[in-house]
Every structure is written in structure tokens, then in C-alpha cells.
Design an enzyme around this catalytic site. Structure first.
Site, PDB file in Angstrom:
ATOM      1  N   CYS A 134     129.683  53.004 139.195  1.00 13.79           N
ATOM      2  CA  CYS A 134     129.152  54.084 138.471  1.00 13.79           C
ATOM      3  C   CYS A 134     127.567  52.961 138.376  1.00 13.79           C
ATOM      4  O   CYS A 134     127.265  52.509 137.307  1.00 13.79           O
ATOM      5  CB  CYS A 134     129.154  54.633 137.053  1.00 13.79           C
ATOM      6  SG  CYS A 134     127.355  55.865 136.873  1.00 13.79           S
ATOM      7  N   THR A 278     125.812  66.506 147.149  1.00 17.66           N
ATOM      8  CA  THR A 278     124.311  65.923 146.620  1.00 17.66           C
ATOM      9  C   THR A 278     123.755  67.994 147.701  1.00 17.66           C
ATOM     10  O   THR A 278     123.162  68.955 147.199  1.00 17.66           O
ATOM     11  CB  THR A 278     123.140  65.846 146.850  1.00 17.66           C
ATOM     12  OG1 THR A 278     122.709  64.285 145.852  1.00 17.66           O
ATOM     13  CG2 THR A 278     121.722  66.309 146.747  1.00 17.66           C
TER      14      THR A 278
END
Length: 317
Positions: A134, A278
């Protein structure tokens, strides 16, 4: 070849899924919102938002910013922690027949191992995705995927305590010098597959305030702008597998997938499965649409099985 005749079966570790499509971690929460638009059992797997040992509020706002053909996020992995996830979310997902790929992260090796021990034997859990990459946590303190040694250590610690039947996927970052070296270390440590890729670190400056648009300055780039980078990473790692520099394992490809054509690109580059992220924010029905489009794209090219297309971009001219 008719689209309905194409076999979309795909691997998850040594198991076989009805189709290759998953959600990308963090983009569908725990699945509750997505279930209003897509039957969760219709997907190959549902990847959860990243679970940590303890409740976490994430990073300060503003933490989202639009970019050309993409989005930056600096969410920071907020969540209710493993106890609430096992108590509230997993039973709900299991009731709906979802095959759950649980994304986990920790600040130390012991935390990764403890999380997996809580998940062993839980109904509905189809696999574990190790979020070692991340880019938007404070000081990037959870960025284990920055070098082969730390990547190896996390995967090894997890694989030692994971149910042998439960596949473990390591999620890799594009922000490294050699992604093939990181991939090799993860597979050598016992990873059953690779998730590729996480977001790339980026930045936007707000011209009104003349300061970074995100509260913490940088964030992870996702969306179509990331797709060429993600494809390159998948292609390089699959090429290393073909060259026997990395033992062959399935790759779950992700990064800007919005259509069946995009999914097929990843497949030809070497991905054995694909994840949609997304695109869900403006089209929550995208997973089923993409599956239908992928089926049509495969049929148009004469593929009877999805797996027959995996890695074909590597064939000699």
C-alpha cells in the site's frame, strides 16, 4: 464459436473458480454496497477491503483527487478490524455464496500471521491476499514490497500458519526497481499466486490553494492511467515464469480494467484472473458487463476456454 459456449473457468491457487473476475481490494468495501447491483456469487471471487488487526480511521481528508483518466487516493486503509470482520462481515458474505479473497495487512510479521490464524477455517474464505504494497499509509510504514527480503519474510511468516488448502496471494507494487525480483521472492517464500498491481504513488497540486490536493501530499494512482504500467508488470513477471526464473503461479491482474477488451489484454499478457477496481465507482454493474464482454472477445477469436488465452502475447512471432 458463440459467447455462451466459452468456458470461463479460472484458477485461484490450485482451486478452480467459475470465472476469472474479482473486485480489487478497497473498491467494493466488504461487498454490501456492491450486492445491490451484482449477485456476489456470480463473481469468481470478492476481494475485501484490507483488514488489519485493529480498528483504523485512515488518513486525514481530503483524501481523494481526480486525475486525467484516473484517481488518486490517500485513504489509508480504514476499517473496523479483524474481530468485527469475522463477526459481522464474513457470515453475511458466506450467506450470499461469495467466494472471499480476504485482503490483510499488518505493521509486523506477527500481525500478518495472527490475522491468518483468525481466518483459517472460516466459511466462505477462498484465499488470502497479502497487502504488502500500500503506497498511502503514513510514512509508507506498511510497504513491505519495497525489497525482496521483506517480501519474502511476510509471505513466509503467513504461509507457515495458513491452512494448506487456502491459497495465499502477494499483492505487488509497481514502485520498485525490479518487480520480477520481488515476485520471485514471494513465490520462493510460498505464495500460491500474485496480485498485480497495487496503485502507483502520485500527486496532484491544487492551483487554487497552490498546495497538494491531498491532505498528506501523495496518494495511489488508479484507473485507466495505470493500465499500461500494470500490463507491463504482468507481462514481465509472466515472462520470467516462462524463462523459469520464477516458478509458475497464477497472476491476478488489475489496474484500470473497464471493459472485456481490457481484461483480455491482461490475460494475453499473462494474468490468470482479473480484478475490477476504480470502474466500480461510476459503474457498480461493471463486473457482469465485463464478464459478458470478455466472453464475446474470446469467442470472436476462437477461444473455447479462457485459460487458453493466458500468456499468448508471449508466443514467438
Amino acid at each position: 464459436m458463440q459467447p455462451q459456449d466459452v468456458d470461463l473457468s479460472a484458477p485461484l491457487g490450485s482451486t478452480v473458480l467459475p470465472n476469472p473476475l474479482s473486485t480489487a481490494a478497497g473498491c467494493a468495501g466488504y461487498g454490501r454496497e456492491l450486492a445491490r447491483f451484482v449477485p456476489l456469487d456470480a463473481l469468481g471471487t470478492v476481494t475485501t477491503k484490507t483488514i488489519m488487526p485493529y480498528p483504523r480511521s485512515g488518513r486525514a481528508t481530503p483524501r481523494l483527487a481526480e486525475t486525467p483518466s484516473g484517481m488518486l487516493n490517500s485513504i489509508g486503509m480504514p476499517g473496523s478490524g479483524i474481530d468485527a470482520f469475522v463477526r459481522q462481515e464474513l457470515p453475511w458474505l458466506a450467506e450470499r455464496g461469495a467466494r472471499v479473497l480476504v485482503s490483510i495487512a499488518g505493521e509486523r510479521l506477527e500481525e500478518f500471521a495472527a490475522l491468518v490464524e483468525r481466518l483459517n477455517g472460516q466459511p466462505g474464505v477462498a484465499g488470502i491476499e497479502l497487502n504488502i504494497s500500500c503506497p498511502n499509509t503514513a510514512d509508507r510504514g506498511l510497504f513491505f514490497a519495497s525489497n525482496p527480503a521483506t517480501s519474502y519474510d511476510v509471505v513466509r511468516a503467513v504461509r507457515k500458519v495458513t491452512d494448506p488448502e487456502l491459497p495465499v496471494y502477494a499483492k505487488l507494487s509497481p514502485d520498485v526497481t525490479s518487480i520480477t525480483e520481488i515476485a520471485a521472492a514471494c513465490v520462493q517464500a510460498g505464495a500460491d499466486g500474485l496480485s498485480m498491481i497495487n496503485t502507483a504513488l502520485g500527486m496532484v497540486v491544487d492551483l487554487e490553494t497552490m498546495r497538494p490536493a491531498l491532505a498528506d501530499g501523495t496518494g495511489g494512482l488508479s484507473g485507466p492511467a495505470l493500465r499500461p504500467i500494470a500490463l507491463r508488470c504482468v507481462y514481465q513477471v509472466h515472462a520470467a515464469m516462462l524463462a523459469e526464473r520464477i516458478p509458475p503461479v497464477p497472476i491476478l491482474g488489475m489496474g484500470g480494467i473497464r471493459s472485456g477488451r481490457d481484461a483480455l489484454e491482461f490475460t494475453l499478457a499473462g494474468a490468470s484472473g482479473v480484478a475490477v477496481g476504480t470502474a466500480l465507482f461510476n459503474d457498480p454493474g461493471a463486473p457482469l458487463r465485463i464478464l459478458d464482454e470478455l466472453r464475446a472477445e474470446l469467442a470472436a477469436r476462437g477461444f473455447a476456454k479462457y485459460t487458453d488465452a493466458v500468456g499468448l502475447a508471449h508466443r514467438p512471432l
